[in-house]
Each structure stands twice: as structure tokens, then as C-alpha cells.
Write a protein that holds these residues in place. Structure first.
Motif, short mmCIF file in Angstrom:
data_model
loop_
_atom_site.label_atom_id
_atom_site.label_comp_id
_atom_site.label_asym_id
_atom_site.label_seq_id
_atom_site.Cartn_x
_atom_site.Cartn_y
_atom_site.Cartn_z
N ASN A 197 0.85 -1.19 0.00
CA ASN A 197 0.00 0.00 0.00
C ASN A 197 0.88 1.24 0.00
O ASN A 197 2.11 1.14 0.08
CB ASN A 197 -0.96 0.01 1.20
CG ASN A 197 -0.22 -0.02 2.53
OD1 ASN A 197 0.97 0.28 2.61
ND2 ASN A 197 -0.92 -0.40 3.59
N GLY A 198 0.26 2.40 -0.12
CA GLY A 198 1.07 3.59 -0.22
C GLY A 198 0.36 4.83 0.28
O GLY A 198 -0.85 4.85 0.51
N LYS A 226 -13.24 7.75 -2.96
CA LYS A 226 -13.00 6.41 -2.42
C LYS A 226 -13.43 5.37 -3.43
O LYS A 226 -14.46 5.51 -4.09
CB LYS A 226 -13.78 6.21 -1.12
CG LYS A 226 -13.35 7.12 0.01
CD LYS A 226 -14.13 6.82 1.29
CE LYS A 226 -13.68 7.70 2.44
NZ LYS A 226 -14.40 7.40 3.69
N GLY A 227 -12.62 4.30 -3.54
CA GLY A 227 -12.97 3.20 -4.43
C GLY A 227 -11.84 2.84 -5.36
O GLY A 227 -10.67 3.07 -5.07
N THR A 228 -12.18 2.26 -6.51
CA THR A 228 -11.22 1.87 -7.53
C THR A 228 -11.35 2.81 -8.72
O THR A 228 -12.30 3.60 -8.78
CB THR A 228 -11.49 0.42 -7.98
OG1 THR A 228 -12.73 0.38 -8.72
CG2 THR A 228 -11.59 -0.53 -6.79
N PRO A 278 -5.86 -0.90 -7.67
CA PRO A 278 -5.71 0.05 -6.57
C PRO A 278 -7.05 0.45 -5.98
O PRO A 278 -8.01 0.76 -6.69
CB PRO A 278 -5.02 1.26 -7.25
CG PRO A 278 -5.38 1.16 -8.69
CD PRO A 278 -5.50 -0.32 -8.98
N VAL A 279 -7.10 0.41 -4.64
CA VAL A 279 -8.27 0.91 -3.91
C VAL A 279 -7.79 2.13 -3.13
O VAL A 279 -6.88 2.03 -2.31
CB VAL A 279 -8.83 -0.15 -2.94
CG1 VAL A 279 -10.02 0.40 -2.17
CG2 VAL A 279 -9.23 -1.41 -3.71
N ASN A 311 -4.35 7.86 0.67
CA ASN A 311 -3.64 6.59 0.64
C ASN A 311 -4.32 5.62 -0.31
O ASN A 311 -5.43 5.87 -0.79
CB ASN A 311 -3.56 5.99 2.05
CG ASN A 311 -4.92 5.88 2.70
OD1 ASN A 311 -5.74 5.04 2.31
ND2 ASN A 311 -5.19 6.71 3.69
N TYR A 312 -3.63 4.53 -0.60
CA TYR A 312 -4.18 3.52 -1.50
C TYR A 312 -3.67 2.14 -1.06
O TYR A 312 -2.68 2.01 -0.35
CB TYR A 312 -3.77 3.79 -2.95
CG TYR A 312 -2.28 3.69 -3.19
CD1 TYR A 312 -1.67 2.48 -3.50
CD2 TYR A 312 -1.48 4.83 -3.07
CE1 TYR A 312 -0.30 2.40 -3.69
CE2 TYR A 312 -0.11 4.75 -3.27
CZ TYR A 312 0.48 3.54 -3.58
OH TYR A 312 1.83 3.45 -3.76
N GLN A 313 -4.39 1.13 -1.49
CA GLN A 313 -4.02 -0.26 -1.24
C GLN A 313 -4.15 -1.02 -2.56
O GLN A 313 -5.16 -0.90 -3.25
CB GLN A 313 -4.96 -0.89 -0.21
CG GLN A 313 -4.72 -2.38 0.04
CD GLN A 313 -3.48 -2.66 0.86
OE1 GLN A 313 -3.31 -2.07 1.93
NE2 GLN A 313 -2.62 -3.53 0.38
#
Length: 538
Positions: free
Chosen positions: A299-300, A372-374, A327-328, A319-321
Motif C-alpha cells: 500500500n502507499g 473512495k474506491g477503484t 488500486p483501492v 492513501n491507497y491499497q
């Protein structure tokens, strides 16, 4: 005497040629194949096979017709790396006279490289040189080094796929790689270049190593990355369904300490579209960014992502995962008093549309949104506020149907907007605006809500207090005042002003003021008041 000299000269020239020509009769190049295969297999922890070997004395090398490096069996049973030709630079004298194999270089022509990324983020090359596989069941703390002065790959092809398989893998053609002073146990310089679809090019240079003895993907590196004419959709970086597109160049510095990858740089984007249904921005934009990515948790953190054009700067942080290779993200967008004149280039890219021929001039925009989301399924929620701008090139007053009987509303092709604000929620099902509030001096105050469908169809319902509208003549103002004051108290929506509906599309809106409905709903009480207004008896 002259004849003797010619004989000696001929002998001097001929003897080396004869010796070179005779070497294959005494030295079979294929006798070195098992040694080379075993040394490469040990160094890479992957089964390496070579085809027929021959001598190339002009280049001082052994030439293998075929090269194959096996893949990690957890990913694929087909080879990870194949090539039709491999030149192995060797020191010829020790090879010929002592059968001692001292390798100077590897040169590979037109290899095919297959890179695979699993759903959990691991790569098929992560176990190169050490990891757990059919050849090595333990994870060593040191590596069997194979130092080589130079490794060159020419005109290669690299295909990058993900598991589960996706439709469009990333493909890099004309791949060129140069590794200088290569060693598994020390850092070494490298350069990489490749072609991307749609005339894109990528160049990477820097240092890498020593190779991590536990996981090759955790190896330290310090690189400079330059990409020219990148089409991220054609290159397979972005799914076309996301609606994001551009032609971009990138200049970035990327550093890994084996735990985190830190990247900062600038993207110069042309024909930018950031939202599905948006139109290409008419002017280039620069996007600078700072990102820290954790290799362990995949994640980042986006510490700052800035859209810049003219005097504007719109910031995104969050942030993202990376989950299942998608990526979410959870991001926050902030724009504070951004000059609208400089914002014009970005408005089409994020899906903001105006009536055909219209532009906004002057004023400022402030906005706060969460995203929020993809990339293909996200929710954008927040609010915006526009102050002191003008809608130019669109005669708004003349477009309001149903109010002509009151003398119409005069705005001309320029309509001042003192303020316009709303709360907005955007999903793949469309957008919804609530708590709309706007003050247009020529039209008065308006409040309401509405939606925009995925196809762009408008469905807005407003109540407009036009009794103070500067664009309405005096008779119309007096009449509307009476209409409002005589409205049924049980119907506050009509008691507060004229119902206005907006349908059509943003480029061609259909605006209707329901004056007739207001009159009919109050016919019983209006008769007396209208008679008094115009000085007539009942």
C-alpha cells in the motif's frame, strides 16, 4: 632473398589463421555447455539450458543458438526467459590452452521475457538467484556470485501479466538493457530503454543492488525514470473503462531501500481526461506528485498530488491499497479560491460541462471532495462554491421557457453569478446535487436539488425567488410578488418562488419556469388581487 622474405611473411600471416581454423578440431565448444549451464543455474536458482555452442573468434565468444531460463513453477511451466542467440564473451587463451572458462560478458539478441505478478503482489522474478523453488528449498543468506563485466540485451520483448489474467498485458518492445560490472553481491550501474504502444518510449538509469538474498523485489535501487509520449490506456497501465486518458511525459526519481519505494516527479499531460464522460482538456497540465509505497503491505501514501495550470494548484492527498492488482484509494481533494480563468483547462477533464458556446470568466472556485474506491468504481462526495464569476456566451434569460408572459428576463449573453454552491455525490450511476443555492442578480435566488444520469441527462428542480430579479420588468415583479404571497401555505415550495425544472443536457439544457402552474394553483385568490393590481373592478 626477396622470395625468402615473402615466404616468411606468408607464414606469419597464415599460421595464426591455420591455428584458429584448427582449434575446433581439438576443442569442442559444446564441452563447456554443462559448465555454463550449471553455473548459471546455480546463480539464478532456475534451470538454465543452452543449445548448440560454437566458437566466434572474431568476437572472442562462445555462441549458443538457444537460451531458456525456467520460470518459478508456482507461476508458469513455460520458460521465464528465452532467446535464439546468446554470445558469451570469454577469455580465449585460458579457454583454449587450459580449458578454463573465464566469462567476460553476456550479449543476448531478441529475447522474450515473461513477467507475471500474482494477486498477492509477488512477482515470478522475486525468487531469481535464491528463492524457494524446485531447485532450492531454503532461503540463503548469501548468494553464489557470478560477476560479469557487462550484460547486454538487444531488441528484446517483455510482456507483463497479472494473475488472475487480464485482457491487456503490458508490452515493452525493442527492449534494451545494459548492466555494467554486474554482481549479485554488489551494487552496479544499469540503463534500460524500451518502446511502448502508440509511439511511447521509456528510459531508466541508475544503480541497483546488491541483490536481496531473500526476495529480489526487495533489492535496493536508485533510478531516474523518463517516459515520453505515454498513452496509459494503450500501454495497459489504465483500464479503458476507468475513463482516464492522456498523452503524457514523465520525469521521476524512484528510490527503494528494500522496504519502501519513494517516488517524486512531474507528469506533463496533454489531452487529459480524469473522469468518465469528461472531455479532453484544451491545454496541457502539469501534475507533480510525491508517493511512498510499502513493499511489504503493498500500500502507499500520496503525500501530495498537485494539478497545476496557469496560477491554479489543486491538491490531492490520501492513501491507497493494491488489492488483487487493482488500486483501492481513499483520497481527499482540496481547492481553495482557485481562479476560474486558469481552471478552464481542467474543467472538461473532470467532467464539468457548460452550455454550448458558454464559458465562465472571473471569480474563484473552492472545493472539498473525498474520493473512495477503484478507478472503475468509486464514490466522490463533497461540496463546491463558486463566487463572483460570469457566464459568458449564453443568453440564459431567453432560454427560460414559461416566463415570457411576464415580459421575460433580460440577461443578454453575460450573466453574473454572485455565488453558486452545492453538495455533490458522484458514482458510476450518475451524480446527485443537494442543497443547491445560487444568487444570480438578473434571476434572483434559487435553491433545490437534481441529478445527472451516466448518459448526461439533467433532472433538476429549483425554486427561484425572481421577485428581486433585476432582469425582470416591474410589472412582472409585482405580479410574481402577488403570486407568491397568495400561494397555499401548505405548499411551501411554491410559496417561496417559481418552480423551475432543468432537463436536457449540460451542453443543451432545457429550462422551464412553471408560472402557469403557479397561477392555476392560486386562481381563486388571484382574481381579486390582480384586479386591484391593474385598477379594475371585480
Amino acid at each position: 632473398m626477396r622470395k625468402s622474405v615473402k615466404i616468411v611473411l606468408a607464414a606469419v600471416i597464415a599460421i595464426p589463421i591455420i591455428v584458429v581454423a584448427a582449434i575446433p578440431l581439438f576443442v569442442n565448444a559444446n564441452t563447456f555447455r554443462p559448465t555454463i549451464e550449471s553455473r548459471l543455474t546455480a546463480a539464478l536458482s532456475r534451470k538454465v539450458t543452452l543449445g548448440d555452442l560454437s566458437f566466434s573468434f572474431t568476437n572472442g565468444s562462445l555462441v549458443a543458438n538457444d537460451l531458456a531460463i525456467a520460470d518459478d513453477p508456482k507461476f508458469d511451466q513455460t520458460p521465464f526467459f528465452t532467446a535464439k542467440r546468446l554470445n558469451i564473451g570469454v577469455q580465449m587463451k585460458p579457454l583454449i590452452f587450459h580449458h578454463q572458462l573465464l566469462i567476460r560478458s553476456f550479449e543476448v539478441d531478441a529475447p522474450q521475457i515473461h513477467l507475471i505478478r500474482a494477486e498477492d503482489g509477488t512477482w515470478n522474478f522475486s525468487t531469481l538467484s535464491h528463492g524457494t523453488n524446485s531447485l532450492n528449498t531454503t532461503r540463503p543468506t548469501t548468494l553464489p556470485d557470478l560477476p560479469v563485466d557487462r550484460i547486454i540485451i538487444q531488441d528484446g520483448n517483455a510482456k507483463i501479466e497479472t494473475l488472475p489474467s487480464q485482457k491487456n498485458p503490458q508490452v515493452y518492445d525493442h527492449l534494451g538493457v545494459q548492466l555494467q560490472h554486474f554482481s549479485l553481491t554488489q551494487a552496479f550501474p544499469f540503463t534500460v530503454s524500451a518502446s511502448l504502444p502508440s509511439d511511447g518510449k521509456v528510459e531508466v538509469s541508475g544503480t541497483v543492488g546488491p541483490i536481496n538474498p531473500q526476495d529480489a523485489t526487495l533489492t535496493n535501487f536508485d533510478t531516474q525514470v523518463k517516459i515520453h509520449h505515454l498513452d496509459p490506456v494503450a500501454a495497459g497501465y489504465v483500464d479503458a473503462a476507468a475513463g482516464i486518458s492522456m498523452i503524457a511525459s514523465l520525469d521521476a526519481h524512484v528510490v527503494s531501500d528494500g522496504m519502501n519505494v519513494t517516488s517524486d516527479g512531474k507528469v506533463h499531460a496533454e489531452q487529459l481526461i480524469l473522469l468518465k464522460g469528461g472531455k479532453a482538456a484544451p491545454y496541457p497540465l502539469d501534475v507533480s506528485y510525491q508517493v511512498v509505497h510499502s513493499l511489504k503491505s503493498n500500500n502507499g501514501q500520496v503525500s501530495d498530488l498537485v494539478f497545476q495550470t496557469g496560477a491554479i494548484a489543486i491538491h490531492i492527498k490520501g492513501n491507497y491499497q493494491l488489492a488483487a492488482n487493482v488500486p483501492v484509494f481513499d483520497l481527499k481533494l482540496l481547492a481553495q479560491s482557485v481562479p476560474i480563468n486558469d481552471l478552464q483547462a481542467l474543467m472538461p477533464a473532470i467532467g464539468v460541462k457548460l452550455p454550448n458556446g458558454a464559458t465562465l470568466k472571473g471569480g474563484t472556485l473552492s472545493a472539498k471532495f473525498t474520493i473512495k474506491g477503484t478507478p472503475t468504481d468509486n464514490v466522490i462526495v463533497g461540496s463546491y462554491e463558486i463566487k463572483n464569476t460570469k457566464l459568458v456566451g449564453y443568453d440564459l434569460g431567453s432560454k427560460i421557457a414559461g416566463i415570457a408572459a411576464l415580459g421575460g428576463i433580460k440577461t443578454g449573453d453575460t450573466t453574473a453569478i454572485d455565488i453558486s454552491r452545492a453538495n455533490v455525490r458522484i458514482t458510476k450511476s450518475g451524480s446527485e446535487s443537494t442543497n443547491i443555492y445560487s444568487v444570480l442578480p438578473a434571476l434572483g435566488e434559487s435553491t433545490g436539488s437534481g441529478t445527472v444520469s451516466p448518459s448526461g441527462a439533467l433532472d433538476f428542480h429549483l425554486i427561484s425567488k425572481v421577485t428581486s430579479a433585476k432582469g425582470l420588468n416591474k410589472v412582472g415583479v409585482n405580479l410574481l410578488t402577488k403570486l407568491n404571497s397568495s400561494s397555499d401555505a401548505a405548499k411551501p415550495s411554491t410559496a417561496n418562488g417559481i418552480p423551475i425544472s432543468i432537463t436536457g443536457t449540460a451542453e443543451a439544457p432545457v429550462i422551464t419556469a412553471d408560472v402557469n402552474g403557479l397561477v392555476k394553483g392560486n386562481a381563486a385568490t388571484l382574481k381579486k388581487k390582480l384586479s386591484k393590481l391593474f385598477g379594475k373592478k371585480q
